[in-house]
Design a protein around this motif. Structure first.
Motif, PDB file in Angstrom:
ATOM      1  N   GLU B 139      39.359  32.033 -36.897  1.00  0.00           N
ATOM      2  CA  GLU B 139      40.167  32.955 -36.694  1.00  0.00           C
ATOM      3  C   GLU B 139      39.822  33.465 -37.527  1.00  0.00           C
ATOM      4  N   ILE B 140      40.946  34.917 -37.286  1.00  0.00           N
ATOM      5  CA  ILE B 140      41.772  35.467 -38.611  1.00  0.00           C
ATOM      6  C   ILE B 140      43.493  36.130 -37.291  1.00  0.00           C
ATOM      7  N   ILE B 141      43.721  35.370 -39.144  1.00  0.00           N
ATOM      8  CA  ILE B 141      45.771  35.237 -38.375  1.00  0.00           C
ATOM      9  C   ILE B 141      46.366  36.614 -38.874  1.00  0.00           C
ATOM     10  N   MET B 142      46.295  37.809 -38.274  1.00  0.00           N
ATOM     11  CA  MET B 142      47.418  39.110 -39.008  1.00  0.00           C
ATOM     12  C   MET B 142      48.662  38.843 -40.119  1.00  0.00           C
ATOM     13  N   ALA B 143      48.844  38.416 -41.074  1.00  0.00           N
ATOM     14  CA  ALA B 143      50.267  38.530 -41.302  1.00  0.00           C
ATOM     15  C   ALA B 143      50.663  39.563 -42.161  1.00  0.00           C
ATOM     16  N   ILE B 144      50.612  40.310 -40.927  1.00  0.00           N
ATOM     17  CA  ILE B 144      51.137  42.086 -41.414  1.00  0.00           C
ATOM     18  C   ILE B 144      52.449  42.603 -40.819  1.00  0.00           C
ATOM     19  N   GLY B 150      52.102  48.982 -39.971  1.00  0.00           N
ATOM     20  CA  GLY B 150      51.096  47.423 -40.353  1.00  0.00           C
ATOM     21  C   GLY B 150      50.730  47.526 -38.909  1.00  0.00           C
ATOM     22  N   GLU B 151      51.464  47.471 -37.856  1.00  0.00           N
ATOM     23  CA  GLU B 151      50.393  47.798 -36.549  1.00  0.00           C
ATOM     24  C   GLU B 151      49.837  48.853 -36.211  1.00  0.00           C
ATOM     25  N   THR B 152      49.751  49.455 -36.919  1.00  0.00           N
ATOM     26  CA  THR B 152      48.506  50.503 -37.472  1.00  0.00           C
ATOM     27  C   THR B 152      46.933  49.959 -37.586  1.00  0.00           C
ATOM     28  N   THR B 153      47.240  49.231 -38.609  1.00  0.00           N
ATOM     29  CA  THR B 153      46.566  48.452 -40.027  1.00  0.00           C
ATOM     30  C   THR B 153      45.939  46.823 -38.096  1.00  0.00           C
ATOM     31  N   ILE B 154      46.761  46.461 -37.977  1.00  0.00           N
ATOM     32  CA  ILE B 154      46.204  44.925 -36.942  1.00  0.00           C
ATOM     33  C   ILE B 154      45.406  46.602 -36.212  1.00  0.00           C
ATOM     34  N   TYR B 155      45.865  46.678 -35.351  1.00  0.00           N
ATOM     35  CA  TYR B 155      45.026  47.506 -34.056  1.00  0.00           C
ATOM     36  C   TYR B 155      43.548  48.270 -34.791  1.00  0.00           C
ATOM     37  N   TYR B 156      43.179  48.744 -35.999  1.00  0.00           N
ATOM     38  CA  TYR B 156      42.329  49.156 -36.613  1.00  0.00           C
ATOM     39  C   TYR B 156      41.683  48.134 -37.165  1.00  0.00           C
ATOM     40  N   ILE B 157      41.589  46.915 -37.635  1.00  0.00           N
ATOM     41  CA  ILE B 157      41.185  45.436 -37.821  1.00  0.00           C
ATOM     42  C   ILE B 157      40.114  45.264 -36.492  1.00  0.00           C
ATOM     43  N   SER B 158      41.171  45.031 -36.066  1.00  0.00           N
ATOM     44  CA  SER B 158      41.085  44.669 -34.404  1.00  0.00           C
ATOM     45  C   SER B 158      39.859  45.188 -33.427  1.00  0.00           C
ATOM     46  N   LYS B 159      40.474  46.630 -33.597  1.00  0.00           N
ATOM     47  CA  LYS B 159      38.086  47.164 -33.260  1.00  0.00           C
ATOM     48  C   LYS B 159      37.330  46.644 -33.364  1.00  0.00           C
ATOM     49  N   LEU B 160      37.363  46.905 -34.743  1.00  0.00           N
ATOM     50  CA  LEU B 160      36.000  46.685 -35.784  1.00  0.00           C
ATOM     51  C   LEU B 160      35.958  45.445 -35.400  1.00  0.00           C
ATOM     52  N   LEU B 161      36.808  44.088 -35.140  1.00  0.00           N
ATOM     53  CA  LEU B 161      36.381  42.917 -34.639  1.00  0.00           C
ATOM     54  C   LEU B 161      36.015  42.359 -33.168  1.00  0.00           C
ATOM     55  N   LYS B 162      35.893  43.645 -32.542  1.00  0.00           N
ATOM     56  CA  LYS B 162      36.092  43.140 -31.382  1.00  0.00           C
ATOM     57  C   LYS B 162      34.578  42.452 -30.611  1.00  0.00           C
ATOM     58  N   GLU B 163      33.347  42.831 -31.354  1.00  0.00           N
ATOM     59  CA  GLU B 163      32.090  42.526 -30.370  1.00  0.00           C
ATOM     60  C   GLU B 163      31.979  41.073 -31.997  1.00  0.00           C
ATOM     61  N   ALA B 164      32.779  40.559 -32.799  1.00  0.00           N
ATOM     62  CA  ALA B 164      31.963  39.909 -33.861  1.00  0.00           C
ATOM     63  C   ALA B 164      32.951  38.489 -32.850  1.00  0.00           C
ATOM     64  N   PRO B 165      32.464  37.306 -33.011  1.00  0.00           N
ATOM     65  CA  PRO B 165      32.465  36.279 -32.261  1.00  0.00           C
ATOM     66  C   PRO B 165      33.851  35.749 -33.120  1.00  0.00           C
ATOM     67  N   VAL B 166      35.064  36.080 -32.950  1.00  0.00           N
ATOM     68  CA  VAL B 166      36.265  34.491 -33.819  1.00  0.00           C
ATOM     69  C   VAL B 166      37.310  35.539 -33.090  1.00  0.00           C
ATOM     70  N   LYS B 167      38.531  34.338 -32.941  1.00  0.00           N
ATOM     71  CA  LYS B 167      39.256  34.747 -32.464  1.00  0.00           C
ATOM     72  C   LYS B 167      40.386  35.793 -33.442  1.00  0.00           C
ATOM     73  N   VAL B 168      40.706  36.435 -33.078  1.00  0.00           N
ATOM     74  CA  VAL B 168      42.116  37.468 -33.520  1.00  0.00           C
ATOM     75  C   VAL B 168      43.545  37.091 -33.211  1.00  0.00           C
ATOM     76  N   SER B 169      44.441  36.656 -34.147  1.00  0.00           N
ATOM     77  CA  SER B 169      46.002  35.951 -33.357  1.00  0.00           C
ATOM     78  C   SER B 169      46.915  37.329 -34.534  1.00  0.00           C
ATOM     79  N   VAL B 170      48.152  37.057 -33.723  1.00  0.00           N
ATOM     80  CA  VAL B 170      48.972  38.424 -34.829  1.00  0.00           C
ATOM     81  C   VAL B 170      50.227  36.893 -34.912  1.00  0.00           C
TER      82      VAL B 170
END
Lengths: 203, 203
Positions: B139-144, B150-170
């Motif tokens: 899991e990665i937790i976005m504490a931004i 900040g929201e732009t950065t979270i969106y950008y990273i979450s898009k890069l990780l779309k295919e990765a087998p990792v849970k993205v939370s905020v």
């Protein structure tokens, strides 16, 4: 605070020893410096090392100086027969900025304050008296804050100089220029009425 | 300001380069240090020199560290499969102080901000992606900070990780504990109603 780095912690501890800088501000400064690319921390470190090693107090007037005798005392175009007595080097700067005074200074290094354990012997009063006795001084101006401690100091020095052939004056106290009467404190307002001046004599 | 000493002036100029420290504050600090008998200026100078020369960023998580790999990354009793993504080393300290998180961190070094000319390549985003790709991360937790950048950065990273087998939370956003509804801004209050939770699910 939980520091991930001992080096950062040391920097924060050192900076938070400064007056008015708490731990949070010190941390902000240290983080700023650790991320800085312009070698700001080295510049500050160098300036503070030089400050510690090389700054002197003028042996005549006790103002801060780079040389044994400060620039003001060395300046022959200033009036050497008039001495302005101040608490600190900061006050010299404040008076210099007014461009209204062209004489010498004498920095006491504080005011008499029994509560803080500061007596006359902790201040540069003896040096002031011997300056007045050994040189021909026409006037000394007491430019000391009108607090209880300041007034005590003025009174103490003026008593020591009772017999000396020197005029002792004190800076004018009263309502600040631009100040509103209704917000002035009672003591200042009362005294400023008692110490009123003929209108045309006012500069 | 009219300085009687070049050394003092240099110290004031160096100190006033710090954020939030103006010339008057810098002068107050420099005068304090020049009158200090406890070698405070030397201690600060030494701490800042060490800070400049020896502080490192952890090569795994980019947190400030005394060593190549920081204490948190080296700690085997922490959970290495969960990464908290933050803007700065200051945020790591803030989260560590809550004692609510026992995983790893990843310091981005800022957020995407076109106005300030900070793009994704200026941040440690590639390193985050390769950390996730090379190790098994659950899991990665976005504490931004929930700002536009900040929201732009979270969106950008979450898009890069779309295919990765990792849970993205905020981290949860909403009304602060102890905060009063009537003083909350409309956006926060509106979103906190939209993002309401079943009462029993709340921790």
């Amino acid at each position: 605070m939980q520091f991930s780095s001992k080096i950062l912690e040391d920097a924060v501890m050192a900076l938070s020893g400064l007056p008015g800088i708490g731990k949070k501000t010190a941390l902000r400064l240290a983080l700023h410096l650790s991320a800085d690319k312009h070698q700001k921390s080295l510049k500050i470190a160098e300036a503070l090392t030089v400050l510690h090693n090389d700054i002197k107090t003028c042996k005549k007037c006790f103002n801060l100086s780079d040389t044994e005798v400060c620039g003001i005392c060395q300046n022959d175009s200033r009036r050497h027969k008039i001495i302005c007595v101040v608490e600190s080097a900061r006050d010299v700067m404040a008076i210099e900025e007014t461009n209204q005074f062209n004489g010498m200074y004498h920095v006491l290094g504080g005011v008499i304050s029994p509560l803080e354990g500061i007596g006359p012997n902790d201040l540069n009063i003896d040096a002031l008296i011997s300056r007045i006795q050994t040189k021909e001084i026409d006037e000394i101006i007491m430019a000391i804050s009108p607090t209880i401690e300041g007034e005590t100091t003025i009174y103490y020095i003026s008593k020591l100089l009772k017999e000396a052939p020197v005029k002792v004056s004190v800076i004018a106290r009263g309502i600040s220029f631009g100040g509103e009467l209704e917000y002035a404190d009672e003591l200042t307002l009362g005294r400023s009425i008692m110490a009123r001046l003929p209108y045309h004599a006012e500069i």
